[in-house]
Design a protein around this motif. Structure first.
Motif, PDB file in Angstrom:
ATOM      1  N   GLU A  74       0.836  -1.203   0.000  1.00  0.00           N
ATOM      2  CA  GLU A  74       0.000   0.000   0.000  1.00  0.00           C
ATOM      3  C   GLU A  74       0.870   1.251   0.000  1.00  0.00           C
ATOM      4  O   GLU A  74       1.849   1.338   0.744  1.00  0.00           O
ATOM      5  CB  GLU A  74      -0.923   0.023   1.219  1.00  0.00           C
ATOM      6  N   ASN A  75       0.521   2.202  -0.827  1.00  0.00           N
ATOM      7  CA  ASN A  75       1.077   3.546  -0.804  1.00  0.00           C
ATOM      8  C   ASN A  75      -0.044   4.514  -0.465  1.00  0.00           C
ATOM      9  O   ASN A  75      -1.153   4.395  -1.004  1.00  0.00           O
ATOM     10  CB  ASN A  75       1.661   3.933  -2.167  1.00  0.00           C
ATOM     11  N   CYS A 130       8.333   3.870  -4.362  1.00  0.00           N
ATOM     12  CA  CYS A 130       8.800   3.431  -5.678  1.00  0.00           C
ATOM     13  C   CYS A 130       9.038   1.920  -5.712  1.00  0.00           C
ATOM     14  O   CYS A 130       8.685   1.241  -6.683  1.00  0.00           O
ATOM     15  CB  CYS A 130      10.073   4.198  -6.021  1.00  0.00           C
ATOM     16  N   GLU A 131       9.616   1.382  -4.648  1.00  0.00           N
ATOM     17  CA  GLU A 131       9.865  -0.061  -4.596  1.00  0.00           C
ATOM     18  C   GLU A 131       8.562  -0.837  -4.630  1.00  0.00           C
ATOM     19  O   GLU A 131       8.490  -1.913  -5.249  1.00  0.00           O
ATOM     20  CB  GLU A 131      10.674  -0.398  -3.347  1.00  0.00           C
ATOM     21  N   ASN A 132       7.528  -0.340  -3.968  1.00  0.00           N
ATOM     22  CA  ASN A 132       6.222  -0.998  -4.063  1.00  0.00           C
ATOM     23  C   ASN A 132       5.738  -1.025  -5.505  1.00  0.00           C
ATOM     24  O   ASN A 132       5.269  -2.052  -6.011  1.00  0.00           O
ATOM     25  CB  ASN A 132       5.198  -0.268  -3.194  1.00  0.00           C
ATOM     26  N   ILE A 133       5.829   0.131  -6.172  1.00  0.00           N
ATOM     27  CA  ILE A 133       5.341   0.230  -7.549  1.00  0.00           C
ATOM     28  C   ILE A 133       6.126  -0.677  -8.490  1.00  0.00           C
ATOM     29  O   ILE A 133       5.564  -1.272  -9.416  1.00  0.00           O
ATOM     30  CB  ILE A 133       5.401   1.697  -8.021  1.00  0.00           C
ATOM     31  N   MET A 134       7.435  -0.816  -8.244  1.00  0.00           N
ATOM     32  CA  MET A 134       8.288  -1.586  -9.153  1.00  0.00           C
ATOM     33  C   MET A 134       8.417  -3.053  -8.772  1.00  0.00           C
ATOM     34  O   MET A 134       9.040  -3.821  -9.509  1.00  0.00           O
ATOM     35  CB  MET A 134       9.682  -0.950  -9.202  1.00  0.00           C
ATOM     36  N   ALA A 141       2.770 -11.818   2.773  1.00  0.00           N
ATOM     37  CA  ALA A 141       3.658 -10.716   3.111  1.00  0.00           C
ATOM     38  C   ALA A 141       2.914  -9.407   2.953  1.00  0.00           C
ATOM     39  O   ALA A 141       1.897  -9.319   2.294  1.00  0.00           O
ATOM     40  CB  ALA A 141       4.894 -10.743   2.207  1.00  0.00           C
ATOM     41  N   GLN A 142       3.435  -8.375   3.578  1.00  0.00           N
ATOM     42  CA  GLN A 142       2.845  -7.061   3.491  1.00  0.00           C
ATOM     43  C   GLN A 142       3.969  -6.048   3.347  1.00  0.00           C
ATOM     44  O   GLN A 142       5.027  -6.194   3.961  1.00  0.00           O
ATOM     45  CB  GLN A 142       2.021  -6.728   4.749  1.00  0.00           C
ATOM     46  N   THR A 143       3.750  -5.029   2.552  1.00  0.00           N
ATOM     47  CA  THR A 143       4.742  -3.963   2.407  1.00  0.00           C
ATOM     48  C   THR A 143       4.005  -2.653   2.217  1.00  0.00           C
ATOM     49  O   THR A 143       3.238  -2.501   1.285  1.00  0.00           O
ATOM     50  CB  THR A 143       5.681  -4.219   1.207  1.00  0.00           C
ATOM     51  N   TYR A 144       4.217  -1.725   3.142  1.00  0.00           N
ATOM     52  CA  TYR A 144       3.477  -0.479   3.136  1.00  0.00           C
ATOM     53  C   TYR A 144       4.443   0.714   3.134  1.00  0.00           C
ATOM     54  O   TYR A 144       5.523   0.645   3.692  1.00  0.00           O
ATOM     55  CB  TYR A 144       2.550  -0.364   4.371  1.00  0.00           C
ATOM     56  N   ALA A 145       4.002   1.789   2.553  1.00  0.00           N
ATOM     57  CA  ALA A 145       4.808   3.010   2.548  1.00  0.00           C
ATOM     58  C   ALA A 145       3.887   4.220   2.548  1.00  0.00           C
ATOM     59  O   ALA A 145       2.832   4.204   1.934  1.00  0.00           O
ATOM     60  CB  ALA A 145       5.722   3.050   1.309  1.00  0.00           C
TER      61      ALA A 145
END
Length: 295
Positions: A222-223, A245-249, A290-294
């Protein structure tokens, strides 16, 4: 990611004394600005339409004159500004046109400005000039989502650098109606309750909200952003931030949803939420959860 609205705040302080006007025209600050716009600052600039006199901007100018920062004074009023500028002009009315023409011609003649507010105390005038920003309504959501998808897939196709990490070209993502609905729910909740977090007020994470909507995922990212007023601006802001950016890429992501909602309390800008996910049905995707948020 928290970004303040892209508003062109600036303040010019002009103090004058004893300037005589060769034209003999007498004008207060508001009239002087209108005369200069109509005449293009005596032919130096293209003619511009007159500004609308705004009581809201009058109040902002008064608050600014009493020591409040111009940006804070604007935020206190119910005026979503796209571009704003402030001028403090000292001197007699008979000097006003000449002083503004010599020192602030480009500002007062700008065609990007639509409204004006004025506050006067003694021989000093505080002028606030601005243009009104119209928040996009929900009918624009599909077009904005399509534009976001275009921008994101362009950079995924070409590859880019996110901070210290380089990302090779990767496969495009597609739009998911479910992810868009979940993204809008969180954007609207933040807008209504005046907060800016990945975890909502019930304690749910983005992944938990996605799963509650019936979306079976292997990976969720999520961004979020507050303030950008266009889809191009918010996507570029995320690309300029390494974590976003890392989320998007991330090549594992296959689907995305994006949404926005206008603030209703102290924050009156736009809240943006982008969800990226790997559905369980995608073959070869990452195993486990997994989850990655920014932000």
């Amino acid at each position: 990611m928290s970004r303040l609205p892209r508003t062109g705040w600036c303040a010019a302080w002009i103090l004058t004394a004893g300037f005589a006007m060769t034209s003999g025209v007498h004008a207060d600050a508001l009239s002087a600005v209108q005369v200069l716009r109509e005449g293009g600052c005596g032919g130096l600039m293209p003619a511009a339409p007159p500004l609308r006199h705004s009581a809201v901007l009058d109040h902002a100018a008064e608050q600014w004159a009493h020591g409040l920062a111009l940006s804070a004074a604007m935020q206190n009023g119910d005026y979503p500004a796209d571009v704003s500028t402030g001028l403090r002009v000292g001197g007699s009315d008979s000097d006003m046109i000449r002083v503004l023409r010599r020192s602030s011609c480009r500002i007062v003649s700008s065609r990007d400005l639509q409204d004006i507010g004025v506050y006067r105390r003694g021989s000093d005038n505080w002028l606030v000039l601005s243009s009104h920003y119209t928040l996009p309504d929900r009918s624009h959501a599909p077009a904005l989502a399509a534009r976001a998808l275009e921008l994101i897939n362009q950079v995924r196709a070409s590859g880019t650098r996110c901070g210290q990490r380089s990302f090779a070209p990767t496969s495009p993502v597609t739009l998911s109606p479910t992810l868009a609905t979940v993204a809008f729910g969180h954007a609207a909740d933040m807008a209504e309750h005046d907060y800016f977090e990945h975890e909502d007020l019930t304690g749910r994470s983005p992944a938990q909200r996605v799963r509650a909507a019936g979306y079976e995922d292997k990976l969720v990212g999520e961004n979020i952003a507050y303030g950008p007023k266009s889809i191009d601006e918010v996507v570029q802001g995320w690309l300029d931030s390494p974590d976003h950016c890392e989320n998007i890429m991330d090549p594992r992501f296959a689907e995305m949803g994006i949404a926005y909602a206008p603030g209703q309390l102290s924050r009156r800008g736009l809240y943006w939420v982008q969800l990226l996910a790997v559905p369980r049905r995608v073959a070869g995707s990452a195993s486990g959860i997994a989850q990655t948020y920014a932000r």
